[in-house]
Design an enzyme around this catalytic site. Structure first.
Site, PDB file in Angstrom:
ATOM      1  N   MET A 103       0.845  -1.198   0.000  1.00  0.00           N
ATOM      2  CA  MET A 103       0.000   0.000   0.000  1.00  0.00           C
ATOM      3  C   MET A 103       0.878   1.244   0.000  1.00  0.00           C
ATOM      4  SD  MET A 103      -3.436   0.442   2.192  1.00  0.00           S
ATOM      5  CE  MET A 103      -2.789   0.813   3.801  1.00  0.00           C
ATOM      6  N   CYS A 104       0.440   2.276  -0.666  1.00  0.00           N
ATOM      7  CA  CYS A 104       1.119   3.563  -0.662  1.00  0.00           C
ATOM      8  C   CYS A 104       0.048   4.639  -0.761  1.00  0.00           C
ATOM      9  CB  CYS A 104       2.055   3.723  -1.855  1.00  0.00           C
ATOM     10  SG  CYS A 104       3.418   2.553  -1.891  1.00  0.00           S
TER      11      CYS A 104
END
Lengths: 217, 304
Positions: free
Chosen positions: B1-2
């Protein structure tokens, strides 16, 4: 957020009518509430909001992020604007009403209950749904009902395309009356016709044999 | 995730810039639950009086001052006149008066031992570091940077190591002012990279996201519009991606065919802000305004 949800739980146990202001689109607002009560949220909420609930009626005046109402057992969620992806994912009961549009994978893996969308729904609506009902008053995106097991999807506008093993079936008059009555409860007086989409049930079984199985015949 | 975010001020210009640095830090800090390994921003549309902004970093902590001094010599040997220099530990920001060929200068720097180029821009620069956006702001004074637009990233590493060179944004070596932030994973990175290397392109990192920047900059350099380049990427990139690109002219986004990674946008007469989550947009807009969510295989551009 934990403090807010703990306070909501306590107030819900008393059956109170609760207003939450300035939610700021934060995640997990109103999670894990297990008593019938009324909660008004004045503003947008983030991911997983009103998820894992059993009983409450939650109205959100704004947008929601991904997975609004995930795993709801019973109760009602009314969202006035748009929801992100995976709205009403895995719900087992209750109703989710969205006044605007919803993103991809709406009603993914639903196991009961109903999702009603006043606007449009995105890609993979009703993906792998197992039970329950999805009503889309606007257009649905591509791959509607992909790999669904059971349940029904009603689309009033355009169907982008049917998903894998999804088929169109004629809706009976009783079913249409029931869908219209549901819409009326949310203030939608129009009585549009719907494309009803259900599972073709071809994916229930393998339709081709493995190499060794063929050799055995 | 970012987490990714971007902002563009529609009526701003290099002469009348906005507080893009501070806005990006605020937006990114509200998304640190999406990643806190590293952070980075591109602030574009800066006033430079025709000079180049060069951002250099070295991982050779012990000999940082030597490496950075060497890179300055390289710039001077290539014909650049250093107008301004700011050194912070292993980071160097140069403002350079340079009339020559930018890819040549970039190549000379790349061949200087220990040097990594974070960006070369005629109007933009990349700042990236490990830690959260506010920590990075404390170290690099990003809030003081103004411009017309910018993009930013908070990283939760999945495909390559956690260090400064694998932080986003990625600059499209050696094309000035093209940078990318990406949320997702590319599955055809290695085959694409080999094809580009056969054409003589150099990559500075082993991060899959770097290839998006090079891919887009290469298309733009061959005369494609930003919109066409983004649309082509939907077919040529394989994997999951929602990414933002910043160019000299503006900003764009593209979302993969699976709609796997989030993005929401809000727009007024003056400003467009985009981010992985609405919580970041709320840092910019206090009023209730309409939120849009791009869907699968959708590209958008906002040009000044």
């Amino acid at each position: 957020m934990r403090a807010l949800n703990r306070r909501l739980k306590d107030l819900a146990a008393e059956g109170a009518e609760i207003t939450v202001t300035n939610p700021g689109a934060r995640h997990n607002t109103g999670v894990g509430i297990f008593h019938p009560c009324k909660i008004n949220i004045e503003g947008s909420v983030g991911y997983y909001s009103a998820s894992m609930i059993d009983g409450p009626e939650i109205t959100i005046h704004g947008n929601a992020g991904w997975a609004l109402g995930e795993n709801m057992m019973s109760g009602k969620i009314v969202l006035t604007k748009d929801a992100g992806a995976s709205v009403a994912s895995t719900i087992r009961g209750g109703e989710v009403f969205v006044g605007g549009n919803v993103g991809a994978r709406a009603g993914i893996s639903m196991k009961g209950g109903a999702l009603i969308v006043k606007g449009n729904s995105g890609f993979l609506t009703g993906f792998m749904m197992q039970k329950g009902r999805i009503i889309v008053c606007g257009d649905a995106g591509e791959a509607v009902g992909d790999s669904m097991y059971e349940g029904e999807i009603y689309v009033a506008g355009n169907v982008g395309s049917l998903g894998n093993d999804a088929v169109v079936e004629d809706a009976s008059e009783d079913e249409l009356l029931d869908v219209w009555a549901t819409l009326e409860r949310y203030g939608i007086a129009e009585r549009p016709t719907f494309t009803k989409i259900v599972s073709g049930k071809k994916l229930y079984h393998m339709d081709s044999l493995e190499r060794l199985e063929k050799a055995a015949i | 995730m970012c987490g990714i975010s971007g902002i563009i001020h529609k009526h701003s210009s290099i002469e009348r810039p906005a507080n893009v640095g501070a806005e990006l830090v605020k937006m990114l800090e509200s998304m640190t639950h999406r990643g806190r390994d590293s952070s980075g921003v591109t602030v574009a549309g800066q006033s430079t009086d025709g000079d180049l902004i060069i951002r250099i970093w070295t991982d050779d902590e012990a000999n940082a001052s030597d490496v950075l001094a060497r890179s300055e010599e390289t710039v001077q040997r290539a014909g650049g006149v250093i107008v301004d220099r700011v050194v912070r530990d292993e980071f160097l920001r140069l403002t350079v008066n340079y009339e020559g060929d930018i890819p040549k200068l970039a190549e000379a720097l790349l061949n200087t031992e220990g040097v990594e180029i974070h960006s070369i821009g005629e109007t933009s620069e990349v700042i990236k570091d490990v830690g959260t956006p506010v920590q990075m702001d404390g170290r690099h004074d990003i809030s003081r940077l103004s411009g017309t637009h910018g993009i930013g990233h908070v990283r939760m590493a999945t495909e390559s190591k956690v260090d400064i060179s694998h932080a986003h944004p990625f600059w499209a070596y050696p094309f000035p002012d093209v940078t990318v932030v990406h949320n997702g994973q590319l599955t055809n990175y290695h085959s694409m990279k080999r094809a580009y290397e056969d054409q003589g392109h150099h990559f500075q990192t082993r991060n899959d996201s770097e290839i998006i920047a090079v891919y887009l900059a290469d298309r733009l350099a061959r005369g494609a519009t930003l919109e066409q380049s983004l649309a082509d990427s939907l077919d040529d990139l394989d994997g999951t991606f929602t990414y933002l690109v910043s160019t000299r002219d503006g900003m764009g986004c593209a979302k993969d065919r699976w709609s796997a990674k989030p993005l929401v946008t809000m727009e007024t007469d003056d400003v467009v802000a985009v981010a992985s989550e609405e919580v970041a947009l709320r840092q910019i807009f206090s009023d209730e305004i309409a939120r849009q969510e791009p869907q699968q295989s959708e590209v958008l551009t906002w040009l000044l």
